[in-house]
Design a protein around this motif. Structure first.
Motif: not given
Length: 120
Positions: A68-92
Motif C-alpha cells: 500500500e503506497v501513500k504519499h509519505a509511506s509504503v507498507d509491504i505485507l510479504a509472505d516471506g522475505a530475506v534481508f540480504i546482507k551477505g553470503d548466507d542471506e543470498v543463499y536463503k
C-alpha cells in the motif's frame, strides 16, 4: 528522507525506517516510489525490494505480497522475505525465490541484481 517504509512478514516486522526511494517488484512490472507518490495498492511478485537511504542500497528478497503506497509511506505485507546482507542471506534468498516460482529467468534476474550490488 521523508518516505516511511514498513515491511512485515508473518513472523513480524523485518524493516521499518525512513528512506529516500524504494523500488518494488510489482505484478505488472518493477516500479519506484518517492515521497509524494499517488496512493495505490499493488500485488507484489517474487523479486527484490531495493531500498535507498543516505546513498546506500539495501536489498530484501520477497516471495510475494502486497504493498500500500501513500504519499509519505509504503507498507509491504510479504509472505516471506530475506534481508540480504551477505553470503548466507543470498543463499536463503535464492531458496525463498525458488520455492515461490518456477520461473528460472526471474530467479536469475534477481540473483544478477543482488550480485550487481556486490552481495554474493
Amino acid at each position: 528522507m521523508d518516505l516511511m517504509v514498513s515491511i512485515v512478514v508473518p513472523q513480524g516486522e523485518i524493516f521499518a525506517g525512513q528512506v529516500d526511494r524504494i523500488t518494488l517488484p510489482g505484478a505488472e512490472g518493477e516500479f519506484g516510489v518517492l515521497k509524494g507518490h499517488s496512493n495505490m495498492v499493488s500485488l507484489l511478485k517474487s523479486g527484490v525490494v531495493e531500498i535507498e537511504r543516505e546513498q546506500q542500497i539495501s536489498l530484501i528478497a520477497i516471495n510475494w505480497g502486497y504493498v500500500e503506497v501513500k504519499h509519505a509511506s509504503v507498507d509491504i505485507l510479504a509472505d516471506g522475505a530475506v534481508f540480504i546482507k551477505g553470503d548466507d542471506e543470498v543463499y536463503k534468498a535464492k531458496k525463498l525465490l525458488e520455492d515461490a516460482t518456477s520461473d528460472r529467468i526471474a530467479i536469475s534476474s534477481v540473483i544478477a541484481k543482488i550480485e550487481a550490488h556486490g552481495l554474493r
